[in-house]
Scaffold this motif. Structure first.
Motif, PDB file in Angstrom:
ATOM      1  N   ALA A  19      17.498 -22.581  49.667  1.00 50.03           N
ATOM      2  CA  ALA A  19      18.912 -22.618  50.066  1.00 50.03           C
ATOM      3  C   ALA A  19      19.810 -22.867  48.854  1.00 50.03           C
ATOM      4  CB  ALA A  19      19.143 -23.693  51.122  1.00 50.03           C
ATOM      5  N   LYS A  20      19.391 -23.753  47.978  1.00 51.81           N
ATOM      6  CA  LYS A  20      20.184 -24.055  46.782  1.00 51.81           C
ATOM      7  C   LYS A  20      20.342 -22.813  45.912  1.00 51.81           C
ATOM      8  CE  LYS A  20      20.574 -27.358  42.996  1.00 51.81           C
ATOM      9  NZ  LYS A  20      19.972 -28.553  42.361  1.00 51.81           N
ATOM     10  N   GLU A  21      19.270 -22.063  45.740  1.00 55.74           N
ATOM     11  CA  GLU A  21      19.344 -20.833  44.942  1.00 55.74           C
ATOM     12  C   GLU A  21      20.257 -19.809  45.608  1.00 55.74           C
ATOM     13  OE1 GLU A  21      19.272 -17.860  42.351  1.00 55.74           O
ATOM     14  OE2 GLU A  21      18.622 -19.913  41.959  1.00 55.74           O
ATOM     15  N   PHE A  22      20.159 -19.661  46.920  1.00 54.57           N
ATOM     16  CA  PHE A  22      20.981 -18.685  47.637  1.00 54.57           C
ATOM     17  C   PHE A  22      22.468 -19.057  47.577  1.00 54.57           C
ATOM     18  CE2 PHE A  22      23.096 -17.279  51.563  1.00 54.57           C
ATOM     19  CZ  PHE A  22      22.951 -15.905  51.430  1.00 54.57           C
ATOM     20  N   TYR A  23      22.788 -20.286  47.972  1.00 52.77           N
ATOM     21  CA  TYR A  23      24.193 -20.682  48.023  1.00 52.77           C
ATOM     22  C   TYR A  23      24.806 -20.816  46.629  1.00 52.77           C
ATOM     23  CZ  TYR A  23      23.934 -21.143  53.027  1.00 52.77           C
ATOM     24  OH  TYR A  23      23.790 -20.855  54.354  1.00 52.77           O
ATOM     25  N   GLY A  25      23.290 -19.539  43.511  1.00 55.19           N
ATOM     26  CA  GLY A  25      23.071 -18.347  42.695  1.00 55.19           C
ATOM     27  C   GLY A  25      23.637 -17.087  43.306  1.00 55.19           C
ATOM     28  N   THR A  26      23.238 -16.783  44.532  1.00 50.97           N
ATOM     29  CA  THR A  26      23.661 -15.528  45.160  1.00 50.97           C
ATOM     30  C   THR A  26      25.129 -15.557  45.572  1.00 50.97           C
ATOM     31  OG1 THR A  26      21.414 -15.163  45.965  1.00 50.97           O
ATOM     32  CG2 THR A  26      23.170 -13.898  47.035  1.00 50.97           C
ATOM     33  N   LEU A  27      25.547 -16.647  46.244  1.00 51.43           N
ATOM     34  CA  LEU A  27      26.939 -16.711  46.724  1.00 51.43           C
ATOM     35  C   LEU A  27      27.902 -17.320  45.712  1.00 51.43           C
ATOM     36  CD1 LEU A  27      26.498 -17.685  50.487  1.00 51.43           C
ATOM     37  CD2 LEU A  27      26.490 -15.426  49.406  1.00 51.43           C
ATOM     38  N   GLY A  28      27.394 -18.006  44.707  1.00 53.66           N
ATOM     39  CA  GLY A  28      28.249 -18.545  43.650  1.00 53.66           C
ATOM     40  C   GLY A  28      29.002 -19.811  44.008  1.00 53.66           C
ATOM     41  N   LEU A  29      28.515 -20.554  45.004  1.00 54.53           N
ATOM     42  CA  LEU A  29      29.154 -21.821  45.357  1.00 54.53           C
ATOM     43  C   LEU A  29      28.663 -22.935  44.445  1.00 54.53           C
ATOM     44  CD1 LEU A  29      28.801 -21.754  49.247  1.00 54.53           C
ATOM     45  CD2 LEU A  29      30.832 -21.203  47.906  1.00 54.53           C
ATOM     46  N   GLU A  30      29.479 -23.949  44.278  1.00 55.94           N
ATOM     47  CA  GLU A  30      29.006 -25.155  43.595  1.00 55.94           C
ATOM     48  C   GLU A  30      28.134 -25.904  44.596  1.00 55.94           C
ATOM     49  OE1 GLU A  30      30.486 -29.444  41.842  1.00 55.94           O
ATOM     50  OE2 GLU A  30      32.005 -27.929  42.314  1.00 55.94           O
ATOM     51  N   VAL A  31      26.919 -26.239  44.182  1.00 58.38           N
ATOM     52  CA  VAL A  31      25.972 -26.934  45.050  1.00 58.38           C
ATOM     53  C   VAL A  31      25.471 -28.172  44.318  1.00 58.38           C
ATOM     54  CG1 VAL A  31      23.787 -26.766  46.309  1.00 58.38           C
ATOM     55  CG2 VAL A  31      25.244 -24.738  46.059  1.00 58.38           C
ATOM     56  N   THR A  32      25.550 -29.320  44.983  1.00 58.06           N
ATOM     57  CA  THR A  32      24.980 -30.539  44.425  1.00 58.06           C
ATOM     58  C   THR A  32      23.870 -31.014  45.365  1.00 58.06           C
ATOM     59  OG1 THR A  32      26.695 -31.893  45.481  1.00 58.06           O
ATOM     60  CG2 THR A  32      27.065 -31.235  43.188  1.00 58.06           C
ATOM     61  N   ALA A  34      21.546 -34.527  46.588  1.00 63.35           N
ATOM     62  CA  ALA A  34      21.324 -35.973  46.599  1.00 63.35           C
ATOM     63  C   ALA A  34      20.587 -36.343  47.873  1.00 63.35           C
ATOM     64  CB  ALA A  34      22.651 -36.729  46.522  1.00 63.35           C
ATOM     65  N   ASN A  35      19.678 -37.277  47.761  1.00 63.55           N
ATOM     66  CA  ASN A  35      18.942 -37.794  48.920  1.00 63.55           C
ATOM     67  C   ASN A  35      18.230 -36.694  49.708  1.00 63.55           C
ATOM     68  OD1 ASN A  35      19.904 -40.467  48.385  1.00 63.55           O
ATOM     69  ND2 ASN A  35      21.845 -39.864  49.311  1.00 63.55           N
ATOM     70  N   GLY A  36      17.754 -35.659  49.022  1.00 64.50           N
ATOM     71  CA  GLY A  36      17.034 -34.585  49.680  1.00 64.50           C
ATOM     72  C   GLY A  36      17.900 -33.591  50.420  1.00 64.50           C
ATOM     73  N   MET A  37      19.216 -33.741  50.310  1.00 70.30           N
ATOM     74  CA  MET A  37      20.151 -32.836  50.982  1.00 70.30           C
ATOM     75  C   MET A  37      21.031 -32.146  49.948  1.00 70.30           C
ATOM     76  SD  MET A  37      21.328 -35.041  54.303  1.00 70.30           S
ATOM     77  CE  MET A  37      21.940 -36.438  53.375  1.00 70.30           C
ATOM     78  N   LEU A  38      21.593 -31.013  50.342  1.00 72.36           N
ATOM     79  CA  LEU A  38      22.528 -30.287  49.493  1.00 72.36           C
ATOM     80  C   LEU A  38      23.933 -30.493  50.011  1.00 72.36           C
ATOM     81  CD1 LEU A  38      20.674 -26.834  49.343  1.00 72.36           C
ATOM     82  CD2 LEU A  38      20.462 -28.756  47.745  1.00 72.36           C
ATOM     83  N   THR A  39      24.897 -30.426  49.103  1.00 72.07           N
ATOM     84  CA  THR A  39      26.300 -30.376  49.492  1.00 72.07           C
ATOM     85  C   THR A  39      26.885 -29.105  48.908  1.00 72.07           C
ATOM     86  OG1 THR A  39      26.515 -32.783  49.518  1.00 72.07           O
ATOM     87  CG2 THR A  39      28.554 -31.518  49.367  1.00 72.07           C
ATOM     88  N   LEU A  40      27.438 -28.270  49.781  1.00 69.13           N
ATOM     89  CA  LEU A  40      28.146 -27.068  49.354  1.00 69.13           C
ATOM     90  C   LEU A  40      29.600 -27.452  49.159  1.00 69.13           C
ATOM     91  CD1 LEU A  40      26.721 -24.496  51.955  1.00 69.13           C
ATOM     92  CD2 LEU A  40      25.735 -25.231  49.767  1.00 69.13           C
ATOM     93  N   HIS A  41      30.136 -27.162  47.986  1.00 68.04           N
ATOM     94  CA  HIS A  41      31.531 -27.473  47.679  1.00 68.04           C
ATOM     95  C   HIS A  41      32.328 -26.181  47.831  1.00 68.04           C
ATOM     96  CE1 HIS A  41      30.393 -31.460  46.199  1.00 68.04           C
ATOM     97  NE2 HIS A  41      29.295 -30.838  45.797  1.00 68.04           N
ATOM     98  N   LEU A  42      33.166 -26.149  48.855  1.00 74.98           N
ATOM     99  CA  LEU A  42      33.915 -24.944  49.192  1.00 74.98           C
ATOM    100  C   LEU A  42      35.288 -24.945  48.552  1.00 74.98           C
ATOM    101  CD1 LEU A  42      33.035 -24.898  52.996  1.00 74.98           C
ATOM    102  CD2 LEU A  42      31.805 -23.797  51.111  1.00 74.98           C
ATOM    103  N   ALA A  43      35.845 -23.768  48.363  1.00 79.61           N
ATOM    104  CA  ALA A  43      37.210 -23.647  47.841  1.00 79.61           C
ATOM    105  C   ALA A  43      38.136 -24.427  48.760  1.00 79.61           C
ATOM    106  CB  ALA A  43      37.624 -22.176  47.780  1.00 79.61           C
TER     107      ALA A  43
END
Length: 125
Positions: A19-23, A25-32, A34-43
């Motif tokens: 999911a991290k690679e897709f969101y 790399g592929t979609l170009g979102l900032e992804v962080t 922590a604690n085994g979870m991802l956070t997608l940072h949206l415009a």
């Protein structure tokens, strides 16, 4: 009660690394991460939490994220060049054209899935 709280949404995936690679790399979102979870940072400052469910993951059967774009045809082409495959809903009220764009009334929209099977869209502004 929650009028001044910064709310966020979340959804599950079966594999956070994929999911991290897709969101990111592929979609170009900032992804962080922590604690085994991802956070997608949206415009615009919004965030979405992506959490692992492994074998218990069930893909969402509805659109979990919509990405507004100024030109849907350009967005579909650019995402296609990045390996994104668009859904085709032939014979349904949401029938899409050959490129995957619904043009049957309302905003132009095209649906695609993340690697976990969750439904996303690009929608023309």
């Amino acid at each position: 009660m929650f009028g001044s709280t910064k709310a966020f949404s979340g959804f599950s995936v079966d594999d956070t690394a994929t999911a991290k690679e897709f969101y990111g790399g592929t979609l170009g979102l900032e992804v962080t991460e922590a604690n085994g979870m991802l956070t997608l940072h949206l415009a615009g400052g919004g965030t979405v939490i992506v959490y692992p469910k492994g074998d218990g993951h069930q893909p969402a059967t509805f659109t979990i994220l919509n990405f507004p774009v100024p030109d849907i045809d350009a967005a579909v082409e650019a995402l296609g060049q990045r390996g994104v495959a668009f859904e085709h809903y032939a014979g349904t009220p949401m029938e899409t054209d050959a490129t995957g764009v619904f043009r049957g009334g309302g905003p132009l929209i095209a649906w695609f899935k993340d690697p976990a099977g969750n439904v996303l869209s690009v929608i023309q502004e």
